[in-house]
Design a protein around this motif. Structure first.
Motif, PDB file in Angstrom:
ATOM      1  N   UNK A 287      55.198  53.281  44.469  1.00 28.60           N
ATOM      2  CA  UNK A 287      53.958  52.598  44.671  1.00 28.60           C
ATOM      3  C   UNK A 287      54.161  51.256  45.409  1.00 28.60           C
ATOM      4  N   UNK A 288      55.271  51.189  46.104  1.00 26.46           N
ATOM      5  CA  UNK A 288      55.552  50.092  46.915  1.00 26.46           C
ATOM      6  C   UNK A 288      55.831  50.246  48.266  1.00 26.46           C
TER       7      UNK A 288
ATOM      8  N   UNK B 187      54.674  39.535  48.271  1.00 30.12           N
ATOM      9  CA  UNK B 187      54.708  38.961  47.109  1.00 30.12           C
ATOM     10  C   UNK B 187      53.460  39.308  46.116  1.00 30.12           C
ATOM     11  N   UNK B 188      52.292  39.466  46.731  1.00 32.25           N
ATOM     12  CA  UNK B 188      51.100  40.067  46.399  1.00 32.25           C
ATOM     13  C   UNK B 188      51.012  41.497  46.716  1.00 32.25           C
ATOM     14  N   UNK B 189      50.757  42.313  45.802  1.00 32.49           N
ATOM     15  CA  UNK B 189      50.713  43.821  46.003  1.00 32.49           C
ATOM     16  C   UNK B 189      49.033  44.204  45.979  1.00 32.49           C
ATOM     17  N   UNK B 190      48.604  44.889  47.253  1.00 34.64           N
ATOM     18  CA  UNK B 190      47.317  45.340  47.248  1.00 34.64           C
ATOM     19  C   UNK B 190      47.155  46.814  46.554  1.00 34.64           C
ATOM     20  N   UNK B 191      46.609  46.703  45.374  1.00 32.81           N
ATOM     21  CA  UNK B 191      46.700  47.913  44.604  1.00 32.81           C
ATOM     22  C   UNK B 191      45.838  49.022  45.209  1.00 32.81           C
ATOM     23  N   UNK B 192      44.753  48.868  45.855  1.00 27.83           N
ATOM     24  CA  UNK B 192      44.241  49.881  46.624  1.00 27.83           C
ATOM     25  C   UNK B 192      44.992  50.739  47.582  1.00 27.83           C
TER      26      UNK B 192
ATOM     27  N   UNK C 295      55.508  45.491  40.007  1.00 30.41           N
ATOM     28  CA  UNK C 295      54.068  45.386  40.015  1.00 30.41           C
ATOM     29  C   UNK C 295      53.754  44.437  38.846  1.00 30.41           C
ATOM     30  N   UNK C 296      52.405  43.809  39.070  1.00 25.64           N
ATOM     31  CA  UNK C 296      52.119  42.747  37.998  1.00 25.64           C
ATOM     32  C   UNK C 296      50.633  43.148  37.374  1.00 25.64           C
TER      33      UNK C 296
END
Length: 261
Positions: free
Chosen positions: A125-126, A133-138, A197-198
């Motif tokens: 998923x990465x 540092x900030x993951x765009x989940x879409x 993931x946060x």
């Protein structure tokens, strides 16, 4: 939503989260399947499979997942990594609704490929965001589907079992799986075994129970149920808890299943 309503709603939903986010939630929910394991990879594999097969009656979902575990000799990760071709015969004839042996055989092939390169399914998923540092989940969900079907000669029919925002889907099942893997609150339900993931980046799983209750509270206004609906719901839940909005999945789902409203 007015500020006053927000405060009243937050208090009510927080209490419902406490009520439903308890170990007694586990036995009757598909999350009971990964809870049968202690090894990280087994938890990931069976958590993912349980979430993908999570449609229909929960009792049936749980029983079919247990059947699948038995077909993999009780050790999913070991079976995936060390099986011989003849061992795969144990999966022939497996079926849960429209998910069948063709699909599970490809899932096994993907898992073997992935775990041959990575220690955790979180890496899937990465892809393309490993150093962010900030993951765009879409983006993560869309890229995951592309990665999942990146092996040659994948069965086209299997694509329907992996949703993505690009299809305008709510991606309910995978969002539920991500909640299981990412959230950590020491309540004993969610696993919290992933840390890149946060929780603040997750999207609330939007099934029929959650949708119905969320509409009653004005947390959803879109007529259609699609990716934008899931985004709207999560955005409103972030007003209640910016760091852990998807904890309210417990409250909304529980209220829906128990028909408390």
């Amino acid at each position: 939503m007015t500020i006053a309503t927000d405060f009243d709603l937050k208090d009510f939903l927080d209490k419902k989260v406490e009520e439903y986010n308890q170990p007694n939630f586990i036995p009757n929910d598909p999350i009971v399947i990964p809870h049968q394991f202690s090894a990280k990879q087994d938890i990931e594999i069976m958590g993912f499979l349980a979430s993908i097969m999570a449609w229909g009656q929960r009792k049936t979902i749980i029983n079919k997942c247990k059947e699948l575990i038995d077909r993999m000799d009780g050790s999913p990760y070991d079976y995936i990594m060390n099986h011989q071709e003849q061992d795969l015969k144990s999966l022939l004839g497996f079926k849960h609704r429209t998910f069948n042996d063709t699909d599970i055989l490809y899932f096994i092939e993907f898992f073997k490929y992935h775990y041959g390169h990575f220690d955790s399914l979180e890496d899937a998923f990465l892809v393309g965001q490993e150093n962010r540092k900030e993951i765009d989940i879409e983006l993560a969900l869309n890229t995951f589907k592309m990665y999942f079907f990146s092996l040659p000669d994948y069965p086209y029919r299997t694509r329907k079992h992996i949703s993505s925002p690009a299809q305008k889907s709510t991606v309910k099942r995978i969002n539920m799986f991500l909640r299981w893997m990412v959230r950590q609150d020491n309540k004993g339900v969610d696993f919290g075994i992933w840390n890149r993931l946060s929780p603040k980046d997750l999207i609330c799983p939007c099934d029929v129970h959650v949708e119905r209750v969320a509409r009653k509270f004005g947390l959803i206004t879109f007529d259609k149920v699609n990716w934008k609906t899931a985004q709207e719901l999560t955005a409103n839940l972030r007003l209640l808890d910016p760091l852990d909005p998807v904890k309210y999945d417990f409250a909304l789902f529980g209220l829906g299943v128990e028909r408390e409203l």
